[in-house]
Design a protein around this motif. Sequence first.
Motif, mmCIF file in Angstrom:
data_model
loop_
_atom_site.group_PDB
_atom_site.id
_atom_site.type_symbol
_atom_site.label_atom_id
_atom_site.label_comp_id
_atom_site.label_asym_id
_atom_site.label_seq_id
_atom_site.Cartn_x
_atom_site.Cartn_y
_atom_site.Cartn_z
ATOM 1 N N TRP A 270 -3.016 67.566 64.581
ATOM 2 C CA TRP A 270 -2.039 68.545 64.149
ATOM 3 C C TRP A 270 -2.692 69.483 63.151
ATOM 4 O O TRP A 270 -3.309 69.053 62.172
ATOM 5 N N VAL A 272 -2.258 73.239 60.804
ATOM 6 C CA VAL A 272 -1.230 74.010 60.103
ATOM 7 C C VAL A 272 -1.675 75.460 60.018
ATOM 8 O O VAL A 272 -2.798 75.746 59.574
ATOM 9 N N ASP A 273 -0.794 76.361 60.458
ATOM 10 C CA ASP A 273 -1.090 77.796 60.358
ATOM 11 C C ASP A 273 -1.091 78.178 58.876
ATOM 12 O O ASP A 273 -0.088 77.975 58.177
ATOM 13 N N THR A 276 1.920 80.936 58.193
ATOM 14 C CA THR A 276 3.323 80.532 58.331
ATOM 15 C C THR A 276 3.568 79.104 57.870
ATOM 16 O O THR A 276 4.715 78.703 57.692
ATOM 17 N N THR A 278 3.263 76.475 59.546
ATOM 18 C CA THR A 278 3.926 75.718 60.602
ATOM 19 C C THR A 278 2.902 74.873 61.347
ATOM 20 O O THR A 278 1.718 75.231 61.456
ATOM 21 N N ALA A 279 3.363 73.733 61.863
ATOM 22 C CA ALA A 279 2.469 72.780 62.530
ATOM 23 C C ALA A 279 2.325 73.095 64.001
ATOM 24 O O ALA A 279 3.246 73.621 64.642
ATOM 25 N N LEU A 314 5.873 65.131 62.660
ATOM 26 C CA LEU A 314 5.735 66.545 63.006
ATOM 27 C C LEU A 314 6.218 66.859 64.412
ATOM 28 O O LEU A 314 6.257 65.985 65.294
ATOM 29 N N GLY A 317 5.964 73.818 65.353
ATOM 30 C CA GLY A 317 6.709 74.809 64.611
ATOM 31 C C GLY A 317 7.319 74.316 63.325
ATOM 32 O O GLY A 317 7.899 75.101 62.567
ATOM 33 N N ARG A 318 7.204 73.038 63.011
ATOM 34 C CA ARG A 318 7.816 72.522 61.785
ATOM 35 C C ARG A 318 7.038 73.024 60.583
ATOM 36 O O ARG A 318 5.810 73.088 60.578
ATOM 37 N N LEU A 319 7.744 73.339 59.527
ATOM 38 C CA LEU A 319 7.119 73.752 58.287
ATOM 39 C C LEU A 319 6.474 72.558 57.597
ATOM 40 O O LEU A 319 7.048 71.458 57.560
#
Length: 327
Positions: A270, A272-273, A276, A278-279, A314, A317-319
């Motif tokens: 996973w 993370v961006d 954003t 987001t995952a 996760l 899209g999750r923060l």
Amino acid sequence: MRITTAALATPLQEVSLTGTLEPIEAFAVSFPQGGRVISIIPRAGDRIVVGQELARVDPTQTDTAVRAASANLVAAESSLREAQQASDRSQELLARGAGTRADFDNATRSLLAARAARDQAEAELAKAQTSQDNTVLHAFRAGTVTKRSAEPGQVVNPGQQVLEIAADAGLEAVFNAPDGIDLEAFLGNTVTLDLVDQPGLTLAGTITEISPLVDPDTRSVVLKARLDSSVPAGAVFGSPVVGHLTLAQAPVVTLPWAALTALAGGAAVWTVDPVTMTAGQVPVTVGSYGDDTVRLTAGVEPGALVVTDGSQLLFPGRLVAPVEAGN
């Protein structure tokens, strides 16, 4: 939930090989002409020095040949003196007009023939003396006898090995390494050697040779490492050793085991961006596994944010809160 920044790390390839200490240089000792051995002085394990007598064969025939050649030389020199005197007289008579040119020419031819006979006798004596000298073997290099192949009373042929000697040129470790290892990368690298019979003794060496041929029976390759310093007491040829080699490999992204998850197609992590936060789950290619890490060859670039703990919570899209690993 913890995240870490992917960074390049240089993994180390560690290989252990079992081998033996062998002399760097070894040579066989033999008689040039052969004969019946009457003495061999050193035994296996004995030290020898330059010039030391090693062995003898029966010199009866060569001694006889030397005596005969010496007698022939004495006779040839006597004939040469007589021919020289006759030539001198003939020349003197010719100069006074009391002799003939034919007599002088005959005397000159006799002198030349006598001189050639003397030269031939000298060559025969030198040859006989060389044969006589060859009945005794002397050490031309210092070293240690590793093998004794003949005994007194035995008849040996010309060139047949009588002794094998390890020259004082140092020791090297010789290994039979598995063919599957990328051995060429170890050439010139340092190897640590542990003596099996003496656990407290550790030596250092340098990989100097890797055979280009693979043994068809064992599927192994001969690898040699020369010792870097003088050999301490107890480290003798034939001693079993274990060599430890370490090689730095190409840098790869290395992550904790906890970062690794799975997709239908295989391994994944996973990420993370960073904008954003987001995952997202991305597939990765695992090159190798460490004790508590995985080394990736594809899928994650250096600098990427990777989730190391809590990935089971996760979804795409999750923060994700920006908490660094270790906090």
